[in-house]
Every structure is written in structure tokens, then in C-alpha cells.
Motif scaffolding. Sequence first.
Motif, short mmCIF file in Angstrom:
data_model
loop_
_atom_site.label_atom_id
_atom_site.label_comp_id
_atom_site.label_asym_id
_atom_site.label_seq_id
_atom_site.Cartn_x
_atom_site.Cartn_y
_atom_site.Cartn_z
N LYS A 1 0.79 -1.35 0.01
CA LYS A 1 -0.06 -0.33 0.00
C LYS A 1 0.76 1.27 -0.11
O LYS A 1 0.61 2.34 -0.68
N LYS A 57 2.72 1.86 -3.65
CA LYS A 57 2.16 2.20 -4.71
C LYS A 57 2.71 3.17 -5.86
O LYS A 57 2.62 3.15 -7.12
N GLU A 99 1.91 -5.85 -6.69
CA GLU A 99 0.54 -5.58 -7.70
C GLU A 99 -0.37 -6.52 -7.18
O GLU A 99 -1.66 -5.79 -7.23
N SER A 148 -1.68 -5.38 -3.91
CA SER A 148 -2.55 -4.04 -4.10
C SER A 148 -3.86 -4.21 -4.41
O SER A 148 -4.79 -3.63 -4.17
#
Length: 818
Positions: free
Chosen positions: A554, A557, A604, A607
Amino acid sequence: MLIFSTMELPDNLKKRFYNALLDAYRSRTELKRMVDFELKENLRSIAGEGTLKEVVYELIDSFDEKGQLEKLLEGAYKDRPEHQDLKSIYQEFLLSQPDSIISLEENNKPQSIVEENSDENQNNSNLISILTNFYENLFLRLTREILLEKYPPRKDNIPTIVEFIEQLNQAKDVDEYDKTKIQQLPESITDEKNTKLSASVLKENSTNKNEEYQKPECANFKKIDNPYSRYAKGSIVEDKRMFYGRDEFIDNLISSICNSPSAKNFVIYGQKNIGKSSILYHLEQKLKPQIIPVRFSMRGMDNLSDATFLYIIIYEIFKAFHKLAEQGYPSLTVQFPDVKKMQYNPQITFEDYMYDLSKKLRKIHEYRNAKLMLLIDDFSYIYGQIQKGFISENFMQFWKALLENKNKYFGTVLVVQGYMPKFINSFPNEFSMMDPRRISYLEENYARNLIVNPILTEKGESRYQEKAVNKLIELTAGIPYYIQIFCNRLVDYMNREKIMYVTNTDIERVKEELITGHNSLESAAFDNLISAGDENTDDISKEDIEAVLRDIAKKTKQKDYCDRSSITTKTLIPVDEILKDLETREVIKNQGNSYKIKVGLFKEWLSAHLIKIDSNNSFEESIVLITSSYNKRANVIGTGFAFYREENITYLLTCAHVVEDMGGENNVLVNDFPAEIITKGDIRGFDLAVLRVAELNHIPLLKLTILSPQTEKDLNIKICGNYLYSEEKKILRETVEGIIETSQKTVVIQSTEKATVWKLQIQKGRLRGGYSGAPVVDSETSLVLGITTNMENSGERGTAISIEALRKIWPEIPLEDI
């Protein structure tokens, strides 16, 4: 004002442009002349010396870095207009620029081009808008619905392209540079410049206004064989052509084995799916007959005993010699030991067998100087079986004695998982005579080879634009397992889309397929990064590991690293211990007390899948641990949660039977603080209890709601509870997910009052001992619907009493909104 913005050559055309330049300019002199006359540049200063191929590559790379590939392409096309490949590439380049051929500056709206005459103003405004849209879409098959819907043409006055340009050039607020560029446009579309817009733009009898532009298929495309599909599930890579970067490791191992006067013992360790089993396979293939490999795996051997393990070794030795006999070597037979005798005294029986085997080997010329090497995959399974109590801890002492036997019956190469240090620390003396060898990620050049080489073109050329390879290495971090997964999906994508060459855009599209949608990767694909072993060998729970990794994903990003201070997730094990574990296992990288997840694809995926919303976080932070102050109840725990606060007093809910389990009302602790019991129901009736503590002001409160007994739709729910983990009785916390089966409700009665009891079906995770008192939370609203009271079917099902029972045991409850 109309301006022409910078154009970029799409990645899929660069490779073709390179080959076209080599074909169009057969000598350095010809190329130098074009660069001099058309580009007004010096070839040597741009590309230096070298072969023609090297010079062309450097020339393209130089113009690419400056963002001027358009200039190079245009110069080559003007110099060699008859060259079909250059012409085709130039036309396709124009086709790829729908958004940049002409743009309008925001501070110069087209309606203000002509001030003097409003009609002329409107006419030119429409003309510029039409022409802008026209050129933006002409080269993408002139998407007809834009003009049809926005600018319906008048059949009696449809201009040609040249007429459009002439009228535009009469507009007063277009500068000379833009007029020059506008006038050059017809030169690139000579076949259409005198064509009416209706013919170029409008296709007769077309009514599908939602039709999208379809990329023309490559006429020369041939289906690409997919060599990655066989290994994308993590199986052993047996094909030498798909096995990169480990030869030096294997050769060094063989050298150590062969050059030692006696049998040696090695331990290969590293992350799960890093390629250890494949290394063991190729080691077996490379060993010469004087080193007799006996390769087998411990995977899946449940309830393994000393006798079973030793009998497996005997059987695998038998198979190895049988295989040699099939290859023309002398056969060898040694009587299998009696099973009952093996069960009664396995160690002595096994040593007797090995003694007989070694005597027979010395009598056969071909085997006289041979060394047996046991190549045992998943040896760490032994550690798990010891932890479970199926194998005695004394086994490792026997194993060490066996390896140190003066007769040196065999050497070993053991493969264990990434928690090797813990295994060693548990048995330091037993491992003292073993040589540990760690397997890590592939070096970049080997990762590049695994990506590029298996799908070279028929001419032996790469199918990748260089930046695409770099991106793929970044996403996989050079782990063969993830390269196989990604490239398997990539080749399928190339065949589906008929793509001959891979660009960054293609990599991004395949990445999206892998992390989102119905065909995305399951969490099991990343289990090797989350878990070092299994529940019996991991010191840190999966939940704590995931929490830290989610936080890092997080916080990174928009950047590569996040500072340690920004990792604020709540865990039972200290965050710094978790970070150290992840760094040791090479899951994350530490740079100056800042952290990143190494595998970009995993970051990824996290996320996209695992980052929880704030309401989830507060939901878990509202959970408390209920224990007993009574020493004899030290291994009994329960769960509760905060739902109301009055000044410094926090009120909590749990089950009545949890209070009883703690030894009664005077022994209840909430997060180690003494609790007062306000009220509680009957264990056989309303199994609820209200507690209050003069601390815990920092704990968020959960909101309660009463679910109507008439509700017919099953509801998605989540339950967070405490449980005891492993023999060490560590207290962990986990959130499980499932549904309330509204059709399976029952009613419980206390005195004359009734309350609903809901049936729970757990779909992700399972209920455990210690979950009693845990809130049953609506996944959509984050409201508490009930309290978990019982588990059934090993935690796959359970029951929860409705919040409506709370008012019936505590009529004076200060909350009015439930």
C-alpha cells in the motif's frame, strides 16, 4: 491555436524499423548520406564505429532517447520512398497516432479564430473541429461515428481533404509553422487527398455506431509454441533448454562430491519454488556412474516413522541399481530386510542392510569405488513430522551417526525450505557436519535468457522490445517460477492477439490478466513468499506476514520503497521481527531502513486483492483477548469486542460460557486488565455476557444491529477471533469469512424470552477454539449481527446468537440505535 505535438514510435514498430533500415541501407556510406542530407546530423558522432547492425541500433537508440524517432523515420522514408517496408512502417506509425497529430491549445479555442464575422467564425470553428477530429481518426480507419454523430455532412457541400486544408489555412490565427505542417499532411496520404470526406470517412450502409477499431492481423503471424506451459504450475524443470542460471552451482557441487576422499553431505535451501527440486534433478543427470545418485522426495509422506523413512531409503537404493542394470551395468541384489524386524528395531536393521550392500559393491568391479549419494527432496518434511510428534527427536541423532559411520555408506544432498536456519538451530550438532548451499534468485542475464531464448523467432531473433524484458524482470525479480508463470500467460496472449513482438504495453496487459479478473492468480501462487514452511514450522503466522506485506504494498504504490516508520499495521509478533524474517527469506529488500517487495507482480497482486478497507482495520482493532487470572486456566482463551464507551469505561461483549471457562466472574481478564461482569445470560439460553473495563480507551467501537428473523437472503460475514497456535500455545488472531444461512435459523429460549440463533457456514479459513465471543460482522455494512457461540465440523460451520438477545439480558442498555 493548432499545434502538432511530439510523436512517439510505438514499441512494436521499432524492431521492424531496425530490420527495414538494415535492408534499405546495405552499407555504412549509404546510411551516412541519408543522415547527412535528410537529418543534417553526423552519423559517427551519433552512433560511433562498429558493424552496420551496431550502428543502426545505436542510431535508433539515440533518436529514441531524444524523443525524435519520428524524425529518423521520416528522413529514411523520404530518402527511400520506394522501399516497401519503410513505407509500411511509416504508414502504420501514422495510424498509431490518433491523439497527437493535431491538438488544440486550451487557451486558444477554435471559435475565437475569426473575430470579424460571426458566420465565418462559426464556419471556421466547425471546420477546425471537423478537421481535428478527422485527422485524429483518419489513420485509425477514420472512425466514422465521430463525424456522423457530431458533424453530419451535407451531401451538397462535402469538401475534399485538400479543400479542408486550404480552408483551414485561411484561418487568421494559425501560425506559419503549423500551416507548413498542415500543408505537408497530404503528401503522406496522396492516394486520398482528392477524395471526398464522405468516401474517406463514411462507409455507406453502416449503422453500428459502437463498432470499435480493430487492429489489423499480422499476415505473416505463425502460432508460437508455448514451452512455459509445462512448468507454470511449479513442476520440476527437466528440459535443459528451459533451465538457466544453475549450471555453475551444480558443477561446483559435483566437484566437491567427486574430489572428496569420502562421502560428503550438503544441504540446499531457499524459498519454496525457487528451483531446488529442478537443481536436484539436473544434478542427478550430471553425476557419472562412479557417483550413484538415489533421488527421491519426502513430499506427501504423512505419519512418517523412523522405520518407514529408513525402509524408503532401502527401496530407493534398490530402484537406483535397477535403473543402472537397465542401462547395461551389472545387476545387484540385496535381500530386503524383514518388515517386522524393521519395525521392531529400525536403526540396527537398516545399518545391517547397508553393511551387506557395501560388501557386495566392493565385489563388483564397476561399483568397487562407487559412492552412493542420496538426493532427498523436501527433507524439511522430517522437521515437520518431528514437530508433530510422528518422528522422535532422537531421529536426527541417529541420522548424524549414520552419516558419520566409519564405513561412510553414503553421502547426501538434502533439499529443505527457506526456514533452514530454524531447522539448524533446533539440531545444531546434527547439522554441524553438513555443508549448506543457498539458492537465490537468478542473476539478471540468466533471467533474461529464460525470458527471451525459449521463443526466439525462426531467424533466432528476440521477440521482445528491450524495455519489455526489463519490465518483466522487474515483475518477476528473476525467480524462475514467476518467469514461467508470466511467460506462459504472455505466449498465450501473443497467440490470441497474433502479436509477433512484445512491447511494454503487452507486458502491462498480461500483468493485469494475472492480478485481476476471473483468470487472475490465486493466493497459493504466492505462498512461497508469504510462508517459509507450514503451520508447524513457521514462527510467524500467515496473518501477520500478510498484514506487513499489505502495508508495504500500500505504501509503495507510487514509489519503490517505504520508510520503516510508515509500516504501522497491527501484528501479534513485533513488526521488526517480521521484517527481519522477510528480508532473510529475500521477500523484501531493505535499503537504509526503507523496504520494498522484490517481486513486482506480488506487490501488484497484493494491491489488487489484499489491501483492506479502513472499516476492516477498525473491525479487527476492536477485538480483545479474554483470558483467566486463574493459573489452572492458563491455556483457555476467548474473544470479545468493544461496543460502547462511557467516559473512561469501555463496555465489551462476549459469551456467557467464556466467562465460565475463565473460572467465573472474578477471574476474567480483558487484554490483561481485570474486567467487571455487568450482566450475563444463561449458557443454555442467551449465551451472552457484558463486561466493562476501566481502560482500553484506544480500542475502536463496533456498531450493533439486529437482523430481522424474516431475512431470507444469505449474508456475507466476517469473524475475527483469537486462538492458540502450535504446541507452544502462541496466541494468534485471524479473520475468517463466510455466510449466515438465514434459512437455517433456530430459536433459543430463556425464561419466556426468545432470540434467534443463526447458522454460520465458513468459506475462507475456519473457526477455532477461542473464537467464542467473536463478533459476526456484515461484510457490506461492517455492523455486528451476532456473537459466535459454537463451532461445528472442525470449524467449517458454527452458530451465532442474534444481537436481539443483548436487550433481553440488559434491558437498561444505554444504546438506542439497535
